[in-house]
Design an enzyme around this catalytic site. Structure first.
Site, PDB file in Angstrom:
ATOM      1  N   SER A  98       6.437   6.719  -1.368  1.00 25.25           N
ATOM      2  CA  SER A  98       5.890   7.140  -2.656  1.00 25.25           C
ATOM      3  C   SER A  98       6.465   8.504  -2.988  1.00 25.25           C
ATOM      4  O   SER A  98       6.678   9.327  -2.103  1.00 25.25           O
ATOM      5  CB  SER A  98       4.366   7.225  -2.557  1.00 25.25           C
ATOM      6  OG  SER A  98       3.866   8.064  -3.577  1.00 25.25           O
TER       7      SER A  98
ATOM      8  N   LYS B 191       2.745   7.191   2.408  1.00 28.64           N
ATOM      9  CA  LYS B 191       2.838   5.783   2.042  1.00 28.64           C
ATOM     10  C   LYS B 191       4.115   5.095   2.498  1.00 28.64           C
ATOM     11  O   LYS B 191       5.179   5.693   2.534  1.00 28.64           O
ATOM     12  CB  LYS B 191       2.708   5.625   0.518  1.00 28.64           C
ATOM     13  CG  LYS B 191       1.422   6.171  -0.012  1.00 28.64           C
ATOM     14  CD  LYS B 191       0.384   5.196  -0.497  1.00 28.64           C
ATOM     15  CE  LYS B 191       0.779   3.857  -0.900  1.00 28.64           C
ATOM     16  NZ  LYS B 191       0.184   3.450  -2.146  1.00 28.64           N
TER      17      LYS B 191
ATOM     18  N   GLU C 133       6.424  -7.421  -2.527  1.00 25.50           N
ATOM     19  CA  GLU C 133       5.774  -7.450  -3.846  1.00 25.50           C
ATOM     20  C   GLU C 133       6.711  -8.034  -4.898  1.00 25.50           C
ATOM     21  O   GLU C 133       6.284  -8.764  -5.794  1.00 25.50           O
ATOM     22  CB  GLU C 133       5.349  -6.044  -4.248  1.00 25.50           C
ATOM     23  CG  GLU C 133       4.253  -5.481  -3.355  1.00 25.50           C
ATOM     24  CD  GLU C 133       4.073  -3.989  -3.603  1.00 25.50           C
ATOM     25  OE1 GLU C 133       3.372  -3.644  -4.553  1.00 25.50           O
ATOM     26  OE2 GLU C 133       4.661  -3.180  -2.859  1.00 25.50           O
TER      27      GLU C 133
END
Ligand code: ARG
Length: 472
Positions: free
Chosen positions: A289, A295, A302
């Protein structure tokens, strides 16, 4: 690809049908009409089909051997030009068929005009597109086989790795991670067989149907079909030029595949999430991130999950476009290509990304094992024990087990942490070998039925699946 197009202006009247046309197209017509921006993707198939056609025409004495040779050489030169990026595609020439033919005329002159004898762009485009879809199927077949190989390697490594199996995403019974992966091996195996099935039906050659009614020239359709690797020529000319079943079937099979890929991707996302922590993906398939330094996001998974929407959208676009079209060719059908190309590209990428993630992932066995300890996963084993040892009817055993689960819930402990005396207050005939039945290892090991999760069965299934899917 569109941006590479060098859009030259149309001549006053089209060189291909200028005979009865005095004026050129409106600017908007020039924008809506051409397909060269995308059908150039099957230039190789177009050239292959034209060479097969020209050789057949020469063999049948419909054109001279010299013209046949000149056409073939000219077409090979064009193939080289396109492959080197030396070919100027023209939107005024509408599509790949006319671009190639116009260039052929520039190279070899008058004999180029004989190539279109006994054929039409209608059978030409059907042939080219089928050849392209066939190649796309073969590419996906390779990709899916590789994905299955990756899953099988992981399944073998993780044949005894305990994890919860879920229904309703609620922990249900313990299984092994290898067993879970084998479920996807079966799904992708069915995908392969759907594509193989579509390929078989697709493999009839439309060339020679001409515009719709066949031709008065003595063509040899067996010969062109064979030269292009088709099993046989199509049986009906009208059907040949109006059939896009092969594209719809490809997208239908592709949509099911995309759904399978998205389900696996979703599980990867879940397994990677901190609440689960069952697996880790490396830097190779994750991103960080820009603001939250802690993260590690499973972006590849995804995207695979999300791209199913594109593939299904392509199926809907094509199948809706075909709905209600009268026979035979209609220009609507030019809209068949972009969705299919996009879906084929997307599927290849998603299959490769999924295989990559499968090879990359590392299991966190302690987290998986810990998850099997919560949620009374061996309650069914307890009920089975009551059936087997006490000859209790299963319904009654289910009831007794429910009472024991309620007791454990009240005590805030696992089933195997209940004291035997407390359990006997519910069912006096329970003995202390019940603890063996309540262990997740023995639960999993006991599931020896065919297709069951016992590690020994998983290893056998890996061997059998390698034989079924990877050999031959
Ligand atoms: N560009 C057309 C297509 O993509 C080729 C066939 C055109 N045939 C015709 N009669 N206009 O489908």
């Amino acid at each position: 690809m569109n941006d590479e197009l060098k859009a030259d202006r149309a001549p006053a009247a089209n060189a291909m049908w200028g005979g009865r046309f005095a004026g050129g197209p409106d600017a908007v017509m020039e924008a809506i009409n051409p397909s060269i921006g995308f059908d150039r993707r099957f230039y190789a198939q177009d050239i292959d089909a034209s060479i097969a056609h020209a050789e057949m025409l020469a063999a049948q004495g419909i054109i001279t051997a010299e013209d046949g040779d000149a056409i073939r050489q000219g077409l090979e030169q064009i193939r080289g030009e396109i492959e080197r990026g030396d070919f100027t595609f023209s939107t005024a020439l509408e599509d790949i068929h006319m671009n190639v033919e116009a260039r052929l005329k520039a190279i070899i002159g008058e004999p180029a005009g004989r190539l279109h004898t006994g054929r039409s762009r209608n059978d030409q485009v059907a042939t080219d597109f089928k050849l392209w879809v066939r190649q796309a199927i073969d590419g996906l077949e390779d990709g899916l086989r590789d994905l299955q190989a990756a899953l099988l390697d992981q399944a073998e490594n993780e044949a005894a790795t305990l994890m919860p199996g879920y229904t309703h995403l609620q922990a249900a019974q313990p299984v092994t991670f290898g067993y879970h992966l084998l479920a996807y091996v079966e799904m992708f195996g069915r995908d392969r067989s759907r594509f193989a099935d579509a390929r078989k039906r697709l493999n009839e050659c439309p060339l020679g149907a001409a515009a719709l009614a066949g031709t008065s020239f003595p063509i040899d359709r067996q010969r062109t079909a064979k030269a292009l690797g088709f099993d046989r020529p199509t049986a009906n000319g009208l059907d040949s030029v109006s059939d896009r079943d092969f594209a719809m079937e490809f997208l239908a099979a592709g949509s099911i595949l995309a759904v399978h890929l998205s389900r696996f991707a979703e599980e990867v996302v879940i397994w990677c999430s901190p609440g689960f922590g069952f697996i880790q993906l490396s830097d190779a398939f994750t991103t960080g991130s820009s603001i939250m330094p802690q993260k590690r996001n499973p972006d590849a998974a995804e995207l695979v999950r999300g791209k199913a929407g594109r593939v299904i959208g392509s199926l809907i676009a094509l199948i809706t476009m075909m709905k209600g079209l009268p026979l035979a060719f209609n220009k609507d059908m030019q809209e068949d290509k972009e969705p299919l190309f996009d879906a084929a590209d997307t599927l290849r990428l998603c299959v490769a990304a999924t295989a990559g993630m499968v090879r990359d992932l590392r299991t966190e066995r302690p987290a998986m094992l810990a998850a099997t300890q919560a949620g009374f996963l061996t309650a069914t084993d307890l009920a089975d024990w009551l059936v087997r040892r006490l000859e209790m009817p299963f319904r009654e055993a289910h009831h007794v087990t429910g009472a024991l689960v309620a007791l454990a819930e009240r005590q805030g402990c696992r089933l195997d942490e209940l004291a035997l005396s407390d359990m006997q207050a519910v069912e006096p005939r329970l003995t202390d070998d019940i603890y063996q039945a309540l262990a997740v290892e023995s639960s999993v090991a006991s599931r020896q039925s065919q297709g069951g999760t016992a590690p020994a069965r998983v290893l056998e299934a890996v061997t059998a699946a390698r034989r079924r899917f990877l050999e031959g």
